[in-house]
Write a protein that holds these residues in place. Structure first.
Motif, PDB file in Angstrom:
ATOM      1  N   ASP A   1      58.822  39.207  29.097  1.00  0.00           N
ATOM      2  CA  ASP A   1      60.203  39.638  28.871  1.00  0.00           C
ATOM      3  C   ASP A   1      60.296  40.720  27.805  1.00  0.00           C
ATOM      4  N   ALA A   2      59.487  40.585  26.775  1.00  0.00           N
ATOM      5  CA  ALA A   2      59.532  41.569  25.693  1.00  0.00           C
ATOM      6  C   ALA A   2      59.093  42.942  26.190  1.00  0.00           C
ATOM      7  N   TYR A   3      58.044  42.952  27.028  1.00  0.00           N
ATOM      8  CA  TYR A   3      57.568  44.233  27.553  1.00  0.00           C
ATOM      9  C   TYR A   3      58.617  44.860  28.470  1.00  0.00           C
ATOM     10  N   LYS A   4      59.229  44.032  29.332  1.00  0.00           N
ATOM     11  CA  LYS A   4      60.269  44.554  30.220  1.00  0.00           C
ATOM     12  C   LYS A   4      61.436  45.127  29.424  1.00  0.00           C
ATOM     13  N   ALA A   5      61.780  44.456  28.334  1.00  0.00           N
ATOM     14  CA  ALA A   5      62.893  44.936  27.510  1.00  0.00           C
ATOM     15  C   ALA A   5      62.578  46.278  26.863  1.00  0.00           C
ATOM     16  N   SER A   6      61.285  46.560  26.679  1.00  0.00           N
ATOM     17  CA  SER A   6      60.899  47.821  26.036  1.00  0.00           C
ATOM     18  C   SER A   6      60.854  48.991  27.006  1.00  0.00           C
ATOM     19  N   MET A   7      60.917  48.718  28.308  1.00  0.00           N
ATOM     20  CA  MET A   7      60.759  49.778  29.308  1.00  0.00           C
ATOM     21  C   MET A   7      62.038  50.607  29.426  1.00  0.00           C
ATOM     22  N   PRO A   8      61.902  51.925  29.592  1.00  0.00           N
ATOM     23  CA  PRO A   8      63.095  52.773  29.732  1.00  0.00           C
ATOM     24  C   PRO A   8      63.810  52.512  31.051  1.00  0.00           C
ATOM     25  N   ASP A   9      65.119  52.654  31.065  1.00  0.00           N
ATOM     26  CA  ASP A   9      65.941  52.480  32.267  1.00  0.00           C
ATOM     27  C   ASP A   9      66.960  53.613  32.297  1.00  0.00           C
ATOM     28  N   LEU A  10      66.525  54.770  32.774  1.00  0.00           N
ATOM     29  CA  LEU A  10      67.367  55.963  32.715  1.00  0.00           C
ATOM     30  C   LEU A  10      68.620  55.841  33.564  1.00  0.00           C
ATOM     31  N   GLN A  11      68.522  55.154  34.724  1.00  0.00           N
ATOM     32  CA  GLN A  11      69.675  55.091  35.619  1.00  0.00           C
ATOM     33  C   GLN A  11      70.844  54.316  35.014  1.00  0.00           C
ATOM     34  N   ASN A  12      70.546  53.437  34.067  1.00  0.00           N
ATOM     35  CA  ASN A  12      71.616  52.704  33.388  1.00  0.00           C
ATOM     36  C   ASN A  12      71.922  53.301  32.019  1.00  0.00           C
ATOM     37  N   GLY A  13      71.548  54.561  31.846  1.00  0.00           N
ATOM     38  CA  GLY A  13      71.776  55.222  30.572  1.00  0.00           C
ATOM     39  C   GLY A  13      73.223  55.653  30.402  1.00  0.00           C
ATOM     40  N   PRO A  14      73.538  56.225  29.260  1.00  0.00           N
ATOM     41  CA  PRO A  14      74.924  56.639  28.971  1.00  0.00           C
ATOM     42  C   PRO A  14      75.337  57.847  29.793  1.00  0.00           C
ATOM     43  N   ALA A  15      76.643  58.111  29.810  1.00  0.00           N
ATOM     44  CA  ALA A  15      77.184  59.236  30.569  1.00  0.00           C
ATOM     45  C   ALA A  15      76.637  60.570  30.078  1.00  0.00           C
ATOM     46  N   SER A  16      76.162  60.604  28.834  1.00  0.00           N
ATOM     47  CA  SER A  16      75.622  61.857  28.295  1.00  0.00           C
ATOM     48  C   SER A  16      74.376  62.317  29.043  1.00  0.00           C
ATOM     49  N   LEU A  17      73.735  61.410  29.797  1.00  0.00           N
ATOM     50  CA  LEU A  17      72.542  61.774  30.564  1.00  0.00           C
ATOM     51  C   LEU A  17      72.874  62.370  31.931  1.00  0.00           C
ATOM     52  N   ILE A  18      74.140  62.333  32.323  1.00  0.00           N
ATOM     53  CA  ILE A  18      74.533  62.850  33.638  1.00  0.00           C
ATOM     54  C   ILE A  18      74.286  64.352  33.698  1.00  0.00           C
ATOM     55  N   ARG A  19      73.680  64.785  34.779  1.00  0.00           N
ATOM     56  CA  ARG A  19      73.463  66.213  35.000  1.00  0.00           C
ATOM     57  C   ARG A  19      74.431  66.690  36.077  1.00  0.00           C
ATOM     58  N   GLY A  20      74.980  67.860  35.899  1.00  0.00           N
ATOM     59  CA  GLY A  20      75.933  68.387  36.862  1.00  0.00           C
ATOM     60  C   GLY A  20      77.338  67.890  36.588  1.00  0.00           C
ATOM     61  N   ALA A  21      78.206  68.045  37.595  1.00  0.00           N
ATOM     62  CA  ALA A  21      79.611  67.668  37.442  1.00  0.00           C
ATOM     63  C   ALA A  21      79.742  66.160  37.284  1.00  0.00           C
ATOM     64  N   GLN A  22      80.551  65.735  36.351  1.00  0.00           N
ATOM     65  CA  GLN A  22      80.767  64.306  36.123  1.00  0.00           C
ATOM     66  C   GLN A  22      81.876  63.832  37.056  1.00  0.00           C
ATOM     67  N   GLN A  23      81.478  63.560  38.322  1.00  0.00           N
ATOM     68  CA  GLN A  23      82.424  63.144  39.351  1.00  0.00           C
ATOM     69  C   GLN A  23      81.914  61.911  40.082  1.00  0.00           C
ATOM     70  N   GLN A  24      82.844  61.225  40.725  1.00  0.00           N
ATOM     71  CA  GLN A  24      82.483  60.050  41.512  1.00  0.00           C
ATOM     72  C   GLN A  24      81.646  60.479  42.717  1.00  0.00           C
ATOM     73  N   ILE A  25      80.641  59.658  43.045  1.00  0.00           N
ATOM     74  CA  ILE A  25      79.844  59.845  44.260  1.00  0.00           C
ATOM     75  C   ILE A  25      80.282  58.780  45.255  1.00  0.00           C
ATOM     76  N   GLN A  26      80.651  59.204  46.456  1.00  0.00           N
ATOM     77  CA  GLN A  26      81.175  58.250  47.441  1.00  0.00           C
ATOM     78  C   GLN A  26      80.088  57.332  48.003  1.00  0.00           C
ATOM     79  N   HIS A  27      78.896  57.881  48.223  1.00  0.00           N
ATOM     80  CA  HIS A  27      77.811  57.080  48.795  1.00  0.00           C
ATOM     81  C   HIS A  27      76.506  57.419  48.087  1.00  0.00           C
ATOM     82  N   VAL A  28      75.863  56.422  47.528  1.00  0.00           N
ATOM     83  CA  VAL A  28      74.519  56.596  46.984  1.00  0.00           C
ATOM     84  C   VAL A  28      73.768  55.291  47.220  1.00  0.00           C
ATOM     85  N   GLY A  29      72.528  55.408  47.681  1.00  0.00           N
ATOM     86  CA  GLY A  29      71.781  54.188  47.992  1.00  0.00           C
ATOM     87  C   GLY A  29      70.473  54.513  48.663  1.00  0.00           C
TER      88      GLY A  29
END
Length: 403
Positions: free
Chosen positions: A106-134
């Motif tokens: 658990d400790a190692y997993k907690a140390s791993m980076p998770d960019l997709q759940n990062g803050p809005a400041s990491l968003i590249r491009g227009a900060q708009q809703q995406i209708q479909h992503v998956g």
């Protein structure tokens, strides 16, 4: 080999001298491999000049070029990047063998980076809703119920998407697969798909979502006259869409048939009648993609029911098992049912309108001409669900069925 400390001291003297007013290298009596070599200066707080920085860089490069990689790494791994030709080197050397015994806690997993759940400041491009992503086209065996109360396990391609709010960086796409696998052992229906959709909407904290499942559905059909039978395979897709809190259940079917051109049939008969000239009308393999929205709360629309509707509209379905008597019968069936692409769209529509389980629908027909080097196509929609002013540029190309 020359002692690197002594060599470093010699180079330092050569470059910047040994004045008490200049930085100089002090060397202790530590054994080889020690780390107590220091650069001393009577005035460490002052800003070094560019000349001193260049001299220090030259010093480090000359020293690093004469010692082993391990000694460089002991001082500082970044020093290796100062050596010309090794600007992107990465010391210390990394392990190359796969670590079979390594276990993630658990400790190692907690140390791993998770960019997709990062803050809005990491968003590249227009900060708009995406209708479909998956994710699209992950495959697994799924069990489906048939009209005759049987079950079929079929390889199924699944596409799962959710909406993404403007302030969120991304989603963890593997959650869609993990959520879907929790329901993979059930016999599928729209009710099961709804439970899967509810689960991954919750997991991914999304408002809108979509699941589409594509598979090839086998159905046994009889030959026209010989008494033989064989399996016809129908490309079918189930789609569950939730948008703004409203859910829609959609079924897509590709129905493959033969279309004999009515004009060509009449011209062929004209040549026979007036000139005694044998002629044959042109016909071709054709495809209708029928998409239907199911009425909420209505009875089950079985796959076989929709296929029967298509066959009632255009009976010249391509054949599976064929002997000579079947081939002759098929020629007669085509002559009795000549059809333009406009006729096809309207005949399918006529049958769909008779079924109270069906709400909105769309019929796309493609007659892949044997006379022309292009195809004849038509699109007919009823209701708002499938109405669209724009057409996917590759829509009609997707209607080719290769045997």
């Amino acid at each position: 080999m020359t002692d690197p400390r002594a060599e470093l001291q010699r180079i330092c003297k050569e470059i910047i001298g040994n004045s008490d007013e200049r930085p100089h290298v002090g060397v202790s009596n530590a054994p080889m491999g020690g780390t107590d070599m220091n650069i001393h200066s009577p005035d460490m707080d002052r800003e070094p000049t560019r000349a001193e920085a260049e001299a220090a860089l030259t010093l480090l490069r000359r020293w690093a070029g004469d010692v082993t990689a391990e000694e460089v790494a002991t001082l500082d791994p970044l020093v290796s990047r100062l050596i010309p030709g090794q600007e992107v080197s990465n010391y210390p050397a990394l392990a190359r063998a796969y670590p079979d015994a390594f276990e993630v806690d658990d400790a190692y997993k907690a140390s791993m980076p998770d960019l997709q759940n990062g803050p809005a400041s990491l968003i590249r491009g227009a900060q708009q809703q995406i209708q479909h992503v998956g994710i699209s086209n992950f495959r697994l065996p799924i069990r489906f119920h048939t009209r005759d109360n049987g079950d079929l396990t079929l390889e199924t391609s699944v596409t799962g998407t959710v909406s993404l709010e403007a302030e969120k960086k991304g989603i963890n796409m593997s959650r869609i697969m993990r959520t879907f696998y929790k329901h993979a052992e059930e016999t599928f229906s729209f009710e099961v798909i709804e439970r899967a959709l509810d689960a991954y909407k919750t997991d991914l904290e999304s408002f809108d979502a979509r699941i589409q499942m594509r598979f090839s559905f086998p159905m046994k059909v009889d030959s026209l006259r010989s008494g033989l039978s064989g399996y016809q395979y129908y490309d079918i897709a189930l789609e569950l869409v939730e948008s703004a809190g409203v859910r829609k259940k959609i079924v897509h079917l590709d129905y493959v048939y033969s279309s004999t051109c009515p004009c060509s049939l009449e011209l062929s008969e004209h040549a026979r009648q007036f000139r005694g000239q044998l002629a044959t009308p042109h016909s071709q393999r054709s495809v209708a993609r029928i998409s239907v929205l199911l009425e909420n709360g209505g009875d089950v629309l079985w796959f076989e029911d929709l296929i029967d509707r298509a066959r009632a509209a255009v009976p010249t379905e391509t054949q599976v098992m064929v002997k000579r008597e079947d081939e002759q019968a098929f020629a007669e069936l085509n002559a009795a049912n000549p059809i333009f692409v406009e006729d096809a769209a309207r005949l399918f529509t006529e049958q769909l309108q008779l079924d109270t389980r069906i709400s909105d629908f769309r019929v796309i027909a493609s007659h892949q001409e044997s006379l022309h080097s292009h195809d004849a196509v038509s699109v007919l929609t009823e209701g708002k669900t499938f109405a669209a002013e724009s057409i996917d540029p590759r829509l009609f190309q997707s209607l080719f069925h290769i045997g």
